[in-house]
Design a protein around this motif. Structure first.
Motif, PDB file in Angstrom:
ATOM      1  N   THR A 179       0.825  -1.197   0.000  1.00 46.92           N
ATOM      2  CA  THR A 179       0.000   0.000   0.000  1.00 46.92           C
ATOM      3  C   THR A 179       0.869   1.261   0.000  1.00 46.92           C
ATOM      4  OG1 THR A 179      -0.122   0.205   2.414  1.00 46.92           O
ATOM      5  CG2 THR A 179      -1.739  -1.236   1.356  1.00 46.92           C
ATOM      6  N   ARG A 180       0.226   2.399  -0.177  1.00 40.40           N
ATOM      7  CA  ARG A 180       0.922   3.671  -0.076  1.00 40.40           C
ATOM      8  C   ARG A 180       1.139   4.019   1.398  1.00 40.40           C
ATOM      9  NH1 ARG A 180      -1.861   8.106  -3.830  1.00 40.40           N
ATOM     10  NH2 ARG A 180       0.044   9.196  -3.148  1.00 40.40           N
ATOM     11  N   SER A 181       1.968   5.026   1.638  1.00 43.11           N
ATOM     12  CA  SER A 181       2.229   5.481   3.002  1.00 43.11           C
ATOM     13  C   SER A 181       0.947   6.014   3.643  1.00 43.11           C
ATOM     14  CB  SER A 181       3.291   6.584   2.996  1.00 43.11           C
ATOM     15  OG  SER A 181       4.508   6.108   2.471  1.00 43.11           O
ATOM     16  N   GLY A 182       0.900   5.952   4.982  1.00 41.03           N
ATOM     17  CA  GLY A 182      -0.253   6.478   5.705  1.00 41.03           C
ATOM     18  C   GLY A 182      -1.308   5.449   6.040  1.00 41.03           C
ATOM     19  N   ASN A 183      -0.992   4.166   5.874  1.00 39.51           N
ATOM     20  CA  ASN A 183      -1.956   3.124   6.203  1.00 39.51           C
ATOM     21  C   ASN A 183      -2.167   3.059   7.721  1.00 39.51           C
ATOM     22  OD1 ASN A 183      -2.408   0.032   6.970  1.00 39.51           O
ATOM     23  ND2 ASN A 183      -3.280   0.401   4.942  1.00 39.51           N
ATOM     24  N   LYS A 184      -3.414   3.114   8.172  1.00 36.85           N
ATOM     25  CA  LYS A 184      -3.707   3.213   9.598  1.00 36.85           C
ATOM     26  C   LYS A 184      -3.305   1.961  10.378  1.00 36.85           C
ATOM     27  CE  LYS A 184      -7.469   6.550   9.137  1.00 36.85           C
ATOM     28  NZ  LYS A 184      -8.910   6.825   9.396  1.00 36.85           N
ATOM     29  N   ALA A 185      -3.545   0.793   9.803  1.00 36.24           N
ATOM     30  CA  ALA A 185      -3.166  -0.443  10.499  1.00 36.24           C
ATOM     31  C   ALA A 185      -1.654  -0.527  10.646  1.00 36.24           C
ATOM     32  CB  ALA A 185      -3.703  -1.655   9.754  1.00 36.24           C
ATOM     33  N   ALA A 186      -0.928  -0.131   9.603  1.00 34.80           N
ATOM     34  CA  ALA A 186       0.530  -0.141   9.664  1.00 34.80           C
ATOM     35  C   ALA A 186       1.041   0.869  10.688  1.00 34.80           C
ATOM     36  CB  ALA A 186       1.115   0.157   8.293  1.00 34.80           C
ATOM     37  N   GLN A 187       0.420   2.038  10.730  1.00 29.84           N
ATOM     38  CA  GLN A 187       0.832   3.060  11.689  1.00 29.84           C
ATOM     39  C   GLN A 187       0.603   2.606  13.122  1.00 29.84           C
ATOM     40  OE1 GLN A 187      -1.459   6.391  10.216  1.00 29.84           O
ATOM     41  NE2 GLN A 187       0.263   7.197   9.041  1.00 29.84           N
ATOM     42  N   ALA A 188      -0.507   1.897  13.360  1.00 31.19           N
ATOM     43  CA  ALA A 188      -0.782   1.387  14.705  1.00 31.19           C
ATOM     44  C   ALA A 188       0.277   0.385  15.135  1.00 31.19           C
ATOM     45  CB  ALA A 188      -2.166   0.748  14.747  1.00 31.19           C
ATOM     46  N   ALA A 189       0.889  -0.299  14.153  1.00 31.43           N
ATOM     47  CA  ALA A 189       1.907  -1.301  14.452  1.00 31.43           C
ATOM     48  C   ALA A 189       3.317  -0.723  14.428  1.00 31.43           C
ATOM     49  CB  ALA A 189       1.801  -2.455  13.461  1.00 31.43           C
TER      50      ALA A 189
END
Length: 207
Positions: A179-189
């Motif tokens: 995905t592109r930057s700024g993914n919420k699930a990735a940010q939570a991790a």
């Protein structure tokens, strides 16, 4: 990836003997695919030292369901759904303790460029677009919240088909989505985008 290449090469050699006559090579039409494989999810993030890649999930089982239409011997269109079965955050430091979890699923549409090698073996490349969903679940006792997000992501892959009869074939494939930057699930991790890689072995049938 090296294990995928070795496995594919071995299957190619094993299937090199002709299994059908030249008249049977007309494989146009609808087909379906069902398979299992190993899937990994990552949450890459940039820091002061460059790019950091956090592995959120050990290699675990995933399943894939697909349907496609073979336009000719060299081109096919295909839709696929895949989902991971469970997940956990890999960390020696947290061994024996509750762990964060990340699971993912994807829905995509792709074009396959196919290169027949004789009568029974085909190599192909995949390029398309789909939705990649990540679900982050923090460890018990954590202040973090469960987070789920879905985002568009390109899909790329390489693989091989091994035709075992006029209508049936086996498939092995490696695919990747990011995905592109700024993914919420990735940010939570702790990252900023989701990256999914998967290796599959599948059975296909030409209707």
């Amino acid at each position: 990836m090296k294990y995928f290449i070795t496995f594919t090469a071995a299957l190619t050699l094993a299937a090199a003997a002709p299994l059908a006559s030249a008249a049977d090579l007309d494989r146009e039409g609808v087909y379906g695919v069902v398979g299992i494989g190993k899937s990994d999810i990552f949450a890459p993030a940039k820091n002061g030292q460059g790019t950091r890649k956090q592995k959120l999930k050990d290699g675990r089982f995933a399943y894939t369901l697909g349907a496609g239409y073979r336009l000719n011997n060299n081109l096919a269109l295909e839709a696929d759904f895949s989902s991971q079965l469970g997940g956990r955050k890999s960390s020696k430091k947290n061994a024996g303790r509750a762990k964060d979890m990340m699971t993912g699923r994807a829905l995509s549409v792709s074009a396959l460029g196919i290169l027949p090698l004789g009568e029974s073996v085909e190599l192909y490349g995949r390029a398309g677009l789909g939705y990649l969903q990540g679900k982050y679940s923090p460890a018990a006792g954590s202040d973090a919240r469960r987070t789920r997000s879905t985002a568009l992501a390109p899909v790329y892959g390489v693989g091989a088909n091994f035709h075992v009869s006029k209508n049936s074939f086996l498939r092995t494939e490696w695919t990747t989505m990011k995905t592109r930057s700024g993914n919420k699930a990735a940010q939570a991790a702790g990252g900023n985008r989701l990256h999914n890689r998967q290796i599959n072995i599948a059975y296909g049938y030409n209707f």
